[in-house]
Structure formats: structure tokens, C-alpha cells
Design a protein around this motif. Structure first.
Motif, mmCIF file in Angstrom:
data_model
loop_
_atom_site.group_PDB
_atom_site.id
_atom_site.type_symbol
_atom_site.label_atom_id
_atom_site.label_comp_id
_atom_site.label_asym_id
_atom_site.label_seq_id
_atom_site.Cartn_x
_atom_site.Cartn_y
_atom_site.Cartn_z
ATOM 1 N N GLY A 153 -6.439 -3.814 0.737
ATOM 2 C CA GLY A 153 -7.888 -3.872 0.648
ATOM 3 C C GLY A 153 -8.557 -2.811 1.498
ATOM 4 O O GLY A 153 -7.904 -1.960 2.120
ATOM 5 N N LEU A 154 -9.906 -2.864 1.529
ATOM 6 C CA LEU A 154 -10.712 -1.890 2.270
ATOM 7 C C LEU A 154 -11.265 -2.511 3.545
ATOM 8 O O LEU A 154 -11.717 -3.658 3.540
ATOM 9 C CB LEU A 154 -11.877 -1.388 1.418
ATOM 10 N N ASP A 155 -11.228 -1.716 4.605
ATOM 11 C CA ASP A 155 -11.962 -2.036 5.820
ATOM 12 C C ASP A 155 -13.396 -1.552 5.598
ATOM 13 O O ASP A 155 -13.657 -0.352 5.569
ATOM 14 C CB ASP A 155 -11.310 -1.329 7.010
ATOM 15 N N LYS A 162 -6.354 -0.248 3.787
ATOM 16 C CA LYS A 162 -5.341 -0.860 4.642
ATOM 17 C C LYS A 162 -4.353 -1.646 3.789
ATOM 18 O O LYS A 162 -4.736 -2.347 2.858
ATOM 19 C CB LYS A 162 -5.974 -1.790 5.681
ATOM 20 N N LEU A 163 -3.088 -1.513 4.137
ATOM 21 C CA LEU A 163 -2.010 -2.258 3.505
ATOM 22 C C LEU A 163 -1.480 -3.267 4.530
ATOM 23 O O LEU A 163 -1.126 -2.890 5.647
ATOM 24 C CB LEU A 163 -0.896 -1.318 3.068
ATOM 25 N N THR A 211 -5.850 -9.939 -4.899
ATOM 26 C CA THR A 211 -6.951 -10.846 -4.564
ATOM 27 C C THR A 211 -7.707 -10.339 -3.343
ATOM 28 O O THR A 211 -7.792 -11.006 -2.317
ATOM 29 C CB THR A 211 -6.440 -12.280 -4.335
ATOM 30 N N TYR A 212 -8.247 -9.127 -3.485
ATOM 31 C CA TYR A 212 -9.116 -8.551 -2.456
ATOM 32 C C TYR A 212 -10.564 -8.704 -2.896
ATOM 33 O O TYR A 212 -10.902 -8.447 -4.063
ATOM 34 C CB TYR A 212 -8.788 -7.069 -2.242
ATOM 35 N N TYR A 217 -8.687 -10.289 2.132
ATOM 36 C CA TYR A 217 -7.587 -10.481 1.198
ATOM 37 C C TYR A 217 -7.140 -11.939 1.280
ATOM 38 O O TYR A 217 -7.179 -12.554 2.346
ATOM 39 C CB TYR A 217 -6.402 -9.567 1.518
ATOM 40 N N TYR A 218 -6.698 -12.482 0.110
ATOM 41 C CA TYR A 218 -6.371 -13.907 0.029
ATOM 42 C C TYR A 218 -4.963 -14.118 -0.521
ATOM 43 O O TYR A 218 -4.551 -13.452 -1.482
ATOM 44 C CB TYR A 218 -7.367 -14.634 -0.882
#
Length: 363
Positions: A153-155, A162-163, A211-212, A217-218
Motif C-alpha cells: 500500500g501507500l504511505d 510500502k511492502l 485489500t489496501y 492494509y487489511y
């Protein structure tokens, strides 16, 4: 950069608008036309506009099992409307990671790929591919990694990718699982990892796709003994985990899968042991506030849901491994012509992107 001066104002804007409508493959060629076009197409504002332009339609990217090579492969569905015949697909040239791998994403046109000894980022449109360095924990040599879970997802504070990599380790000396878990967070802009340990609830499950949503993230998790399901969220900016509530009346005998539907977190709830499956679909309208959208079924010969398409249509995997598009309003299905094996089948919503994974923070 193109300049907007005098009589050239309209023509330069027209050029930009024309370029925004072109596929990424053409834009990469047009970078060679002149220095001005090269600077324009590489500019972060142009990259963002191209990604979000109305002409950049969402397509399907399917990870499937190639029964000839006995390895996973990727196919891009070329049809913008899946109901049209014939259904056209294009196998993507992918030779970087030859063994069975996991895939996560896409995020702004970027996919994360992993297997047991490598992690990489891949932009199928630009064909950029980048292996990431492997972060090492401070655990002794007799600890071995036994399971992996990923997020992507993104910061939103830095607009950087970010991974998230969660690892379970097994202590071979005392033959037991190490607790807490080891979490590694990779930041694209700085090309660096941050490694820390944290106590996390139960067994983590892979999501359907990515699921971002809005900086979080979920994952779905379940307690090892009573099988109670809980949703685990990760604040990508602050790098903090927390648990959030499930949809109400979640029966222990049923199972769930997380997905995304438009701009909402969605959950499929069903009994995997049913011959005729009924699938409840819940949407999280705001955090920890769930609304039941609909129930579909009975469905015969269905193994599991794979995610959502447009207008509430669903992707399903049949017991034969085939992928189909299902319309809950009409009950009709369309064969997507790609098969999975051992849960490798994934249907991802993909948009072409100029985002570079070799030049740091271009998001």
C-alpha cells in the motif's frame, strides 16, 4: 517541460491531452521523440494524470496455472467489456521468477511477487522488474521461516509505496513456533527495510487481490483453536497494527474472504463444506460498521469467490479450477478461459501505469 505561453497554450495542452490517452507502450516510445517529451512523460504529475485518466480503463490480470510448464503464469484480458465475444487475452512475458510464487497488488500498476527466497516488484506495462534485498532478522541460525504473509500500500504522508512482509519462524531446537512474529516493511523511495517484532492474533490469511484502502492494509486472521475470525489492519504511515470488528453474527462453522468492492472493504462469508454454496456479501461502510449487501446462491460446483468486477458481478473459481464471471442478477456465468491449481488462481483489477520502480519515489 512543455511551456504554456502565448499562442502555443492551446496546442501544448492538446498535445498533453492526446498523450494521456495513449497506452504506456506508445508513451515509452515517444520519450525518444525529444527531450521535452521525455521530461514530460517522466514527470510525476503526468504519471499521476495518466494513471487516473478516464481513458485508462481497468482490465483483468489473471494469475493462472500453466499446465504445459506446470508453473504459474499471467494473462491480461484485453476486452474492456467482458460480456463481448470473443474474449481476448494476452499472455505476459514473464521469466523472472520461474518457480511457483505469490502475487500481491496491483498498486498503481505495480505488482509485488514473492517465493521462498526472493521478493520483487514488477510493472507489466513498462516491463520494469526489480528484485529487493532480503531483510535479515536477528534470530539465531536454528530459527527457520515457515510461513509468509504480505501487504502492499501507500504511505499517504509521503506518497511512497510500502511492502509489508510478515514471517512466522520455527525454533528447531525446541520444536515450536516462535512468538512474536517478525515484520519487515520495505519503503520504495529509500530502498530500505525496517524490521521489528510484534504479537499478532492467530493465523493470517491471504486476501483476494490487494485489500489496501486509504492508507491501511487489511488481512483476515483466525484464532488457532476456536477458529474465531478477526480482521487485522495495518496503518502504513505509522506502521502500527490493530484489530477491527467482524460483520455481526459471524458463525464459527463458516469461512470468510476479504476483498475490495469499489471504495469499500468487502467480505465474503460462506461455508466451504456446503455442496450448494450460499455466499453472504458484507461491506464496511466506515471503520467497524458493516452492512450486508446481498446473499447469492445456491451455487453448484463453486469452490470459492475470487473478487468483484463492475456492476456487482463476481469472479468465481469452480471445483474444476476454471475461472468464471457470475452475474447475481441473471444467474449467468461467463468462462474466463483460465484455470488454477492449488489456490494459485487470482483475478486482479489492473490499470496500466508509468510508475517507475527503479527511480525511487515516483508515486
Amino acid at each position: 517541460m512543455l511551456r504554456d505561453k502565448g499562442d502555443n497554450h492551446t496546442s501544448e495542452n492538446d498535445i498533453i491531452e492526446i498523450l494521456l490517452r495513449l497506452p504506456v507502450k506508445a508513451l515509452l516510445r515517444f520519450k525518444c521523440v525529444c527531450k521535452t517529451w521525455n521530461a514530460l512523460i517522466r514527470n510525476s504529475n503526468f504519471v499521476t494524470k495518466q494513471l487516473n485518466h478516464h481513458s485508462n480503463n481497468a482490465r483483468l490480470l489473471i494469475q493462472y496455472h500453466n499446465y504445459c510448464t506446470e508453473k504459474f503464469a499471467f494473462a491480461l484480458i484485453l476486452n474492456e467489456i467482458l460480456t463481448k465475444e470473443p474474449l481476448l487475452s494476452h499472455d505476459l512475458d514473464f521469466q523472472h521468477m520461474r518457480c511457483d510464487s505469490g502475487v500481491i497488488g496491483p498498486l498503481n500498476g505495480i505488482l509485488g511477487l514473492w517465493n521462498w527466497n526472493r521478493i520483487a516488484l514488477w510493472n507489466p506495462a513498462t516491463k520494469e522488474f526489480r528484485f529487493l534485498s532480503i531483510p535479515h532478522s536477528n534470530l539465531p541460525p536454528h530459527f527457520r521461516a515457515c510461513s509468509y504473509y504480505f501487504g502492499f500500500g501507500l504511505d499517504l504522508t509521503t506518497n511512497d509505496c510500502k511492502l509489508i512482509w510478515i514471517r512466522d519462524f520455527w525454533d528447531n531446537k525446541i520444536d515450536t513456533l516462535y512468538d512474536p512474529r517478525v515484520v519487515s516493511v520495505y519503503t520504495l523511495g529509500s530502498d530500505s527495510w525496517r524490521v521489528f517484532e510484534v504479537d499478532l492474533y492467530g493465523s493470517i490469511q491471504d486476501s483476494l487481490g490487494n485489500t489496501y484502502m486509504n492508507g491501511f492494509y487489511y488481512w483476515l486472521t483466525n484464532e488457532k483453536y476456536d477458529k474465531i475470525l478477526i480482521i487485522l489492519s495495518f496503518d502504513i504511515g505509522n506502521e502500527v497494527f490493530r484489530e477491527i470488528k467482524m460483520p455481526p453474527d459471524m458463525a464459527k462453522s463458516k469461512w470468510g474472504d476479504l476483498s475490495m468492492y469499489n471504495d469499500s472493504l468487502a467480505m465474503f462469508i460462506y461455508d466451504p463444506n456446503e455442496v450448494e454454496k450460499y455466499i453472504d456479501i458484507w461491506l464496511m461502510t466506515v471503520e467497524e460498521c458493516w452492512m450486508k449487501e446481498l446473499t447469492i446462491g445456491p451455487l453448484l460446483d463453486v469452490e470459492r469467490p475470487l473478487g468483484f468486477w463492475k456492476n456487482g458481478e463476481l469472479f468465481l473459481e469452480l471445483e474444476t479450477g476454471e475461472s468464471v464471471l457470475y452475474n447475481p442478477n441473471t444467474g449467468e456465468t461467463k468462462d474466463l478461459r483460465h484455470r488454477g491449481k492449488d489456490d494459485c488462481l487470482k483475478v486482479l483489477i489492473y490499470k496500466e501505469s508509468l510508475v517507475s520502480i527503479k527511480e525511487g519515489n515516483d508515486f
